[in-house]
Design a protein around this motif. Structure first.
Motif, mmCIF file in Angstrom:
data_model
loop_
_atom_site.group_PDB
_atom_site.id
_atom_site.type_symbol
_atom_site.label_atom_id
_atom_site.label_comp_id
_atom_site.label_asym_id
_atom_site.label_seq_id
_atom_site.Cartn_x
_atom_site.Cartn_y
_atom_site.Cartn_z
ATOM 1 N N THR A 76 -1.680 40.024 81.321
ATOM 2 C CA THR A 76 -0.877 40.617 80.235
ATOM 3 C C THR A 76 0.508 40.914 80.796
ATOM 4 O OG1 THR A 76 -0.928 42.217 78.429
ATOM 5 C CG2 THR A 76 -1.530 43.064 80.612
ATOM 6 N N GLN A 78 4.053 43.750 80.352
ATOM 7 C CA GLN A 78 4.441 45.043 79.786
ATOM 8 C C GLN A 78 5.181 44.935 78.442
ATOM 9 O OE1 GLN A 78 7.305 47.645 81.723
ATOM 10 N NE2 GLN A 78 5.593 49.011 82.223
ATOM 11 N N SER A 80 4.929 42.781 76.023
ATOM 12 C CA SER A 80 3.992 42.494 74.928
ATOM 13 C C SER A 80 3.131 43.708 74.608
ATOM 14 C CB SER A 80 3.059 41.338 75.289
ATOM 15 O OG SER A 80 3.797 40.164 75.344
ATOM 16 N N GLU A 81 2.681 44.401 75.658
ATOM 17 C CA GLU A 81 1.849 45.593 75.431
ATOM 18 C C GLU A 81 2.637 46.664 74.681
ATOM 19 O OE1 GLU A 81 -1.312 45.944 75.903
ATOM 20 O OE2 GLU A 81 -1.763 44.206 77.152
ATOM 21 N N LYS A 82 3.884 46.870 75.120
ATOM 22 C CA LYS A 82 4.712 47.899 74.468
ATOM 23 C C LYS A 82 5.010 47.509 73.030
ATOM 24 C CE LYS A 82 7.456 50.089 78.082
ATOM 25 N NZ LYS A 82 8.796 50.117 78.667
ATOM 26 N N LYS A 85 2.108 48.062 70.708
ATOM 27 C CA LYS A 85 1.981 49.497 70.363
ATOM 28 C C LYS A 85 3.007 49.880 69.304
ATOM 29 C CE LYS A 85 -0.652 51.750 73.806
ATOM 30 N NZ LYS A 85 -0.999 50.661 74.740
#
Ligand code: PLP
Length: 437
Positions: A76, A78, A80-82, A85
């Motif tokens: 993964t 960061q 894309s994760e942020k 969210k």
């Protein structure tokens, strides 16, 4: 310059050469001859802040230096994760995000999620219901759900069948119907079919308005009532906010404005402010959980792209969304949208104009050759070429949809620039009228 590029949806024989854009700043495109054109198309409906916005350019270069790409297969990143969210916090009811490259693929993913959802549950629901005149992209799945006969007739034999329902278009109502009667008629048809057919997996529609269908704005509560019919009959409700989300119709999340609760929703276009290709398909816990099981049950989603969750595009999208908040963009759009509303009547004074439709930051102007009969305007060359050439004389870049001029400027266009666009559009239509005489 003779083009070696095969241009999209373009009769290449009509074009000796294409103006070459070498630079752009704010809402202005600058071609190789130094001519400035106001971008009335907003980079094909996706531009938010205008061109060369330094925060967005910096975001691209900063992330490119750090990590330009890393796949989402086993890994993964960061940004894309942020971003996931951020998107779920903005979109009521949504908990999970699948990233893709463009609007068409986002819609392919929406349909695949819906079909596999029922399959994972062991329920035989395989049909897709849609609205006539909708558009969801140019790949085979998206052409099937958004079948526009003029565009896709050549591929019809290879498209999957869908169940289609009429959509109320105030300007082109069937004989003997009032607008309100016809809305009820459309809703009754949907209710009748969905309550008598338990093989329908999902109902797919654009959220708020049909854009490529010619800015057909749904009447109040139309979308919400379809949502309710779907809920009552256990049919998944899929919304396409690729062209209408993130401010184009004046709201950040259009389904929230329509008081809807979709099962799946897709965003694209303005997600990156118009700087990089990227899209997202969001869904609820209920849908997502049906894909969780022991690996050997093979219930995981069978979809993936090389560039899914690209970190440059994801961090760019995050920066773009931060700018919405920083500049209070959605609130500011209301005042600007009023300019469209206030100046509508000036268009109706022109003989070639049959109908004008606008909401938020989009206006569709339908050109006709006979107002009484509402005959769509035709000419020896395409209306698009005619409007483009005339618009260029008035320093505006247009791309029409058949006989409909679409005004889809960057959202952050200033009031003066918007008035320039509207003045240029009026002059363009007058110019065409005198040419066609
Ligand atoms: C409502 C809607 N859905 C999907 C698409 C397809 O998006 P893309 O051109 O990025 O594939 C479009 C494009 O105009 C659109 O307007």
């Amino acid at each position: 310059m003779k083009s070696s590029v095969w241009h999209p949806n373009t009769q290449m024989s009509e074009w000796e050469h294409f103006p070459e854009i070498i630079n752009a700043k704010g809402v202005w495109l600058i071609d190789s001859q130094g001519k400035k054109l106001l971008d009335g198309v907003g980079s094909m409906w996706c531009n938010v802040w205008g061109h060369s916005k330094h925060e967005l350019v910096n975001s691209i270069t900063k992330q490119a230096k750090k990590l330009q790409h890393s796949p989402m297969f086993n890994l993964t990143n960061q940004p894309s994760e942020k971003l996931a969210k951020k998107l779920t916090s903005l979109s009521p009811g949504m908990n999970h995000v699948f990233f893709s490259d463009n609007g068409s693929t986002a819609m392919e993913i929406s349909i695949k999620i819906a079909l596999q959802y029922w399959s994972n549950l062991g329920v035989k629901k395989t049909k897709i219901a849609t609205l006539e005149n909708g558009y969801h992209g140019d790949t085979f799945g998206s052409m099937s759900i958004g079948y526009v006969p003029e565009f896709f007739i050549n591929f019809k034999s290879k498209l999957f069948p869908t169940i289609k329902f009429p959509v109320p278009n105030k300007y082109r109502l069937p004989k003997n119907y009032t607008f309100s009667d016809y809305q009820n008629f459309c809703l009754e048809k949907i209710e009748e079919k969905l309550s008598n057919n338990n093989s329908i997996a999902a109902f797919v529609m654009e959220s708020g308005a049909q854009m490529a269908g010619g800015v057909i704005i749904y009447p109040k509560n139309f979308q919400r009532k379809i949502n309710k019919i779907c809920k009552d009959n256990d049919v998944l409700f899929i919304l396409d906010e690729i062209a209408t989300g993130f401010g184009r119709l004046g709201s950040m999340i259009e389904y929230e404005n329509q008081r809807c609760k979709p099962d799946i929703v897709s965003f694209g276009k303005m997600l990156t402010g118009g700087y990089l290709t990227f899209a997202a398909t969001l869904t609820t816990d209920k849908i997502y959980n049906a894909f969780l099981d022991n690996f050997h049950q093979m219930k995981h989603l069978f979809h993936g792209h090389t560039y899914t969750g690209n970190p440059i595009a994801a961090s760019l999208a995050l920066t773009n969304l931060q700018l919405y908040k920083k500049h209070n963009l959605i609130q500011k759009l209301q005042a600007k949208s009023q300019i469209f509303q206030k100046r509508m009547d000036e268009f109706y004074e022109l003989e070639l104009v049959g109908d004008v439709r606008c909401k938020g930051m989009v206006m569709g102007i339908e050109l006709v050759s006979n107002r009484e009969r509402r005959t769509p305007l035709k000419s020896s060359k395409s209306i698009n070429k005619l409007v483009f050439e005339e618009g260029r004389k008035h320093n505006v870049y247009f791309r029409t949809l058949g006989n409909i001029i679409m005004l889809v400027p960057p959202l952050a266009i200033s009031s003066n620039e918007l008035n320039f666009l509207l003045d240029g559009t009026l002059k363009t239509i007058k110019g065409i009228a005198s040419k066609l005489k």
